[in-house]
Design a protein around this motif. Structure first.
Motif, short mmCIF file in Angstrom:
data_model
loop_
_atom_site.label_atom_id
_atom_site.label_comp_id
_atom_site.label_asym_id
_atom_site.label_seq_id
_atom_site.Cartn_x
_atom_site.Cartn_y
_atom_site.Cartn_z
N LYS A 104 -4.71 2.03 3.72
CA LYS A 104 -3.31 1.65 3.92
C LYS A 104 -2.49 2.04 2.69
O LYS A 104 -1.37 2.55 2.81
CB LYS A 104 -3.25 0.13 4.15
CG LYS A 104 -1.98 -0.37 4.70
CD LYS A 104 -2.19 -1.11 6.02
CE LYS A 104 -0.89 -1.58 6.60
NZ LYS A 104 -0.17 -0.74 7.42
N TYR A 120 -1.07 5.77 17.40
CA TYR A 120 -2.35 5.42 16.83
C TYR A 120 -3.35 5.18 17.95
O TYR A 120 -3.10 4.41 18.87
CB TYR A 120 -2.22 4.16 15.97
CG TYR A 120 -3.54 3.67 15.45
CD1 TYR A 120 -4.19 4.34 14.43
CD2 TYR A 120 -4.15 2.54 16.01
CE1 TYR A 120 -5.41 3.91 13.97
CE2 TYR A 120 -5.36 2.09 15.54
CZ TYR A 120 -5.99 2.78 14.53
OH TYR A 120 -7.20 2.35 14.07
N ASN A 159 3.56 2.24 6.38
CA ASN A 159 3.06 3.59 6.67
C ASN A 159 4.21 4.57 6.44
O ASN A 159 5.23 4.51 7.12
CB ASN A 159 2.55 3.65 8.10
CG ASN A 159 1.86 4.96 8.38
OD1 ASN A 159 2.18 5.99 7.77
ND2 ASN A 159 0.91 4.95 9.29
N LEU A 200 -1.73 5.72 2.52
CA LEU A 200 -0.74 6.21 3.48
C LEU A 200 0.67 5.71 3.18
O LEU A 200 1.64 6.15 3.78
CB LEU A 200 -1.12 5.77 4.90
CG LEU A 200 -2.40 6.39 5.47
CD1 LEU A 200 -2.75 5.77 6.81
CD2 LEU A 200 -2.24 7.88 5.61
N SER A 201 0.78 4.76 2.25
CA SER A 201 2.09 4.16 1.95
C SER A 201 2.91 5.08 1.06
O SER A 201 2.38 6.04 0.51
CB SER A 201 1.88 2.83 1.25
OG SER A 201 1.38 3.07 -0.05
#
Lengths: 343, 260
Positions: free
Chosen positions: A181, A5, B116, A184-185
């Motif tokens: 978030k 990241y 994630n 993306l989970s």
């Protein structure tokens, strides 16, 4: 796959910088309420895109959640904490109550898809609009509820527009990060999968109806929050916000930016939408005509929106690269075969 | 104990009886093929077993547990999985993501809002394992919609495997797949049969005879024959109805129920 990241690659950083210096931009910076509205719309359209872009649920009643958020904020404010020092409570209450309502509504239509889903959401928002319009004792009817003051948050007086702008910026920023978030989970992945092939999702052991109900709830929570912030921005709330035409606005903003294919689409779309609306309406009285025309043109020629075009170029490159690699491999294999033949 | 058992299973669509009084019991391991002309009720039978349709009458038991009125996702969690006649996958996802979708659920991440999905180590390892098993490593970052037809079929079956099924229903795994790719799919099914029970609907008789341990013939919704390859091959009814025996008129396609 596991790229490190890097904050410099994060579009949110640049958004934060842009909106952070917005009040200081010449010409634009004077219109702080416009900037605040843009921010609210960013979170609003992102929350909406969880339904349309991610799960593929064409909701045309999102304005109802937004409107109820405004009303709840205003009513809680007037009933319980008039002139109080804390404005966060009414907004929080709006968020939670709309979340509950969205859960309830989502539960009812959890198994409806496509055109049926769209029609039910339109009907739902219209029913609530009529209630808000007619129930004068509570909602003020046509006159709405006006003359609300922002009060304070943690001792900071928010009646100052610059301070309120930054207050909204922080909330919108945190809200957007949470929504990203979620997308993306694993939960977000299931939503995306649902849009593509619901039968397959079920045959992998996911209860798809439950996911639709949950995503409605999450979307409602953020829409209610935005409604609350909007109500405090202008210190007033009217039933107009709940009209189905207003629900259409968020659909257009999302589509314009390319929310169907890109997470950041709604941000681009709603910023352009709010800005264009403001500019056009000050230039020409009949600006709705252009607005309608723009809508038709978008659907006809740009169904994937602005960022959708970027996405398409990326995909093209991706396939080209892949084909090149494949061809190279084939040639290598042929080369080896050729050499062995020569031996 | 039977792995899967149906009792008097019947499905009617209005006047049409698609599946008629089918009682069958399926034992562990091996390949069971279901054959029959078009419209014999094979796919409907699969749809009933997997909860896609509810039967008009009759019961279905999975390991003696009644699953007749369960939803597909509940049945899948009981380790029964299925593939589709037209490959079913997520076209906008890469192969990696497609496989990942099944792994999430099995490892208990289905309602995880905040992790994630790219950084879940156990999910990634498990997904890689499947991709290697299917020898799709070269293609794993490719969007599924760009795959060849045969690879799509394999991807469909691969997604069924991610839930670690004990019984796998394959609906025409080789339909529309070309020669060399067909061998790939057949080989793959053979490998799978060592680990789990496979029930397969197939039109190609060569394939059926080469992979099956037991064959059930359906015609107009009812069981016409049930037995080993030899038994079915020598069955007169089957010869007449399906395998091109000498029937008056002799037009095989009429017998098979195919509309020209």
């Amino acid at each position: 796959m596991n790229k490190q990241y890097n904050i410099l690659n994060d579009p949110f950083l640049y958004l934060l910088i842009f909106f952070g210096v917005f009040p200081f931009i010449p010409l634009l910076g004077k219109y702080l309420s416009l900037g605040t509205e843009m921010l609210i719309w960013i979170l609003y359209s992102l929350s909406f895109n969880l339904l349309l872009g991610y799960t593929g649920l064409p909701s045309f009643g999102h304005g109802a959640f937004y409107g109820i958020g405004s009303y709840v904020t205003a009513l809680v404010y007037l009933q319980f904490i008039n002139n109080s020092k804390n404005i966060f409570l009414p907004v929080l209450a709006a968020s939670l109550i709309v979340g509950m309502l969205a859960y309830f509504f989502g539960f009812i239509i959890r198994k409806k898809r496509g055109i049926y889903f769209a029609l039910i959401t339109v009907a739902f928002s219209q029913v609530l609009y009529i209630i808000a319009f007619k129930w004068t004792e509570v909602t003020g009817g046509e006159l709405g509820i006006t003359r609300l003051f922002r009060g304070q948050f943690l001792g900071i007086d928010l009646n100052n527009s610059t301070r309120y702008y930054y207050f909204v910026l922080i909330i919108v920023f945190l809200g957007s990060i949470i929504i990203r978030k979620i997308t993306l989970s694993p939960f977000g992945k299931v939503l995306k999968a649902l849009k593509q092939n619901e039968t397959r999702v079920q045959y992998l052991g996911y209860n798809s109806a439950k996911y639709c109900c949950y995503v409605m709830t999450i979307s409602g929570i953020f829409a209610g929050l935005c409604g609350g912030l909007y109500c405090l921005l202008y210190g007033a709330v009217f039933a107009d916000n709940m009209h189905w035409v207003k629900s259409g606005d968020v659909v257009i903003a999302t589509l314009l930016g390319g929310g169907m294919t890109n997470f950041y689409g709604p941000i681009v779309g709603s910023s352009i939408f709010v800005l264009a609306r403001e500019i056009l309406s000050s230039v020409w009285d009949n600006w709705m005509l252009l607005y309608g025309l723009a809508f038709v043109l978008i659907i006809l020629f740009m169904p994937t929106g602005l960022l959708g075009m970027v996405e398409r170029i990326k995909e093209k490159k991706h396939t080209e690269q892949f084909n090149n690699n494949n061809n190279k491999k084939k040639k290598d294999l042929e080369g080896i075969a050729h050499k062995e033949e020569n031996k | 104990m039977d792995l899967l058992r149906t009792e008097n299973l019947t499905k009617k669509f209005g006047e049409l009886v698609a599946v008629n009084n089918v009682t069958i019991s399926i034992k562990e391991k091996g390949v069971l093929s279901i054959i029959g002309p078009n419209g014999a009720g094979k796919t409907t039978f699969f749809n009933l077993l997997t909860g896609f349709l509810t039967p008009t009458e009759g019961k279905i038991y999975l390991r003696d547990e009644d699953i007749t009125d369960m939803y597909p996702y509940d049945i899948v969690r009981k380790k029964l999985s299925r593939s589709f006649q037209i490959a079913s996958y997520f076209p906008e996802f890469t192969i990696f993501e497609n496989i990942q979708m099944g792994v999430f659920n099995r490892l208990g991440y289905s309602y995880n809002f905040l992790a994630n999905s790219k950084q879940l180590k156990d999910v990634n390892e498990e997904t890689e394992r499947y991709i290697e098993m299917l020898s799709l490593s070269d293609l794993k970052d490719m969007k599924a919609k760009f795959l060849s037809h045969g690879d799509k079929k394999i991807l469909d079956i691969a997604m069924c495997l991610t839930i670690e099924p004990e019984i796998l229903l394959l609906d025409e795994p080789t339909s529309g797949v070309s020669g060399t790719e067909r061998m790939k799919v057949i080989h793959f099914i053979g490998e799978l049969a060592k680990k789990m029970k496979i029930v397969v609907v197939e039109h190609d008789m060569d394939i059926v005879f080469s992979i099956s341990d037991r064959i059930v013939v359906l015609a107009q919704g009812s069981i016409l024959a049930d037995g080993t390859i030899e038994e079915v091959r020598n069955n007169e009814d089957v010869q007449n109805a399906y395998l091109g025996g000498n029937i008056e008129g002799g037009d095989e396609d009429v017998v098979l129920g195919k509309n020209k």
